[in-house]
Design a protein around this motif. Sequence first.
Motif, mmCIF file in Angstrom:
data_model
loop_
_atom_site.group_PDB
_atom_site.id
_atom_site.type_symbol
_atom_site.label_atom_id
_atom_site.label_comp_id
_atom_site.label_asym_id
_atom_site.label_seq_id
_atom_site.Cartn_x
_atom_site.Cartn_y
_atom_site.Cartn_z
ATOM 1 N N GLY A 60 21.909 -7.720 -17.158
ATOM 2 C CA GLY A 60 21.989 -8.718 -16.107
ATOM 3 C C GLY A 60 21.110 -8.358 -14.921
ATOM 4 N N LYS A 61 20.576 -9.372 -14.266
ATOM 5 C CA LYS A 61 19.712 -9.151 -13.101
ATOM 6 C C LYS A 61 20.548 -8.759 -11.888
ATOM 7 C CE LYS A 61 15.998 -12.468 -13.845
ATOM 8 N NZ LYS A 61 15.376 -13.666 -13.270
ATOM 9 N N LYS A 63 21.006 -9.367 -8.113
ATOM 10 C CA LYS A 63 20.683 -10.444 -7.185
ATOM 11 C C LYS A 63 21.023 -9.992 -5.767
ATOM 12 C CE LYS A 63 19.684 -14.026 -8.797
ATOM 13 N NZ LYS A 63 18.365 -14.545 -9.131
ATOM 14 N N LYS A 71 25.442 -8.692 -9.152
ATOM 15 C CA LYS A 71 24.784 -8.482 -10.437
ATOM 16 C C LYS A 71 25.322 -9.488 -11.439
ATOM 17 C CE LYS A 71 23.966 -4.862 -13.857
ATOM 18 N NZ LYS A 71 24.572 -5.475 -15.025
ATOM 19 N N ARG A 72 24.416 -10.089 -12.189
ATOM 20 C CA ARG A 72 24.835 -10.958 -13.294
ATOM 21 C C ARG A 72 25.368 -10.094 -14.420
ATOM 22 N NH1 ARG A 72 19.763 -15.135 -13.742
ATOM 23 N NH2 ARG A 72 20.063 -16.132 -11.729
#
Length: 93
Positions: A60-61, A63, A71-72
């Motif tokens: 996950g990216k 952010k 975080k995703r």
Amino acid sequence: MEARDILIRPLITERTTQLMAEGKYVFVVAKAANKIEIAKAVAEIFNVKVEKVNTVNVLGKTKRMGRNVGKRADYKKAIVKLAAGSSIELFEA
């Protein structure tokens, strides 16, 4: 795990719709599932013959918005290649 627990949802993007022309379908799957379990789940749910399964762990990216950081979620996706002549009607609509 049961077949419905392994396949979480189909992943539909521009790239995956192009892969459908080659007989490849992409799903988000449970992180603990292996290739054999994924192939059995797809064959059981959609009544198709699975030729090959490739899996990818997607991170996950992170952010950021100023000092706020999030975080995703990480997830696992499976690219399932079906035997020639097989297709999944769910994606064709």
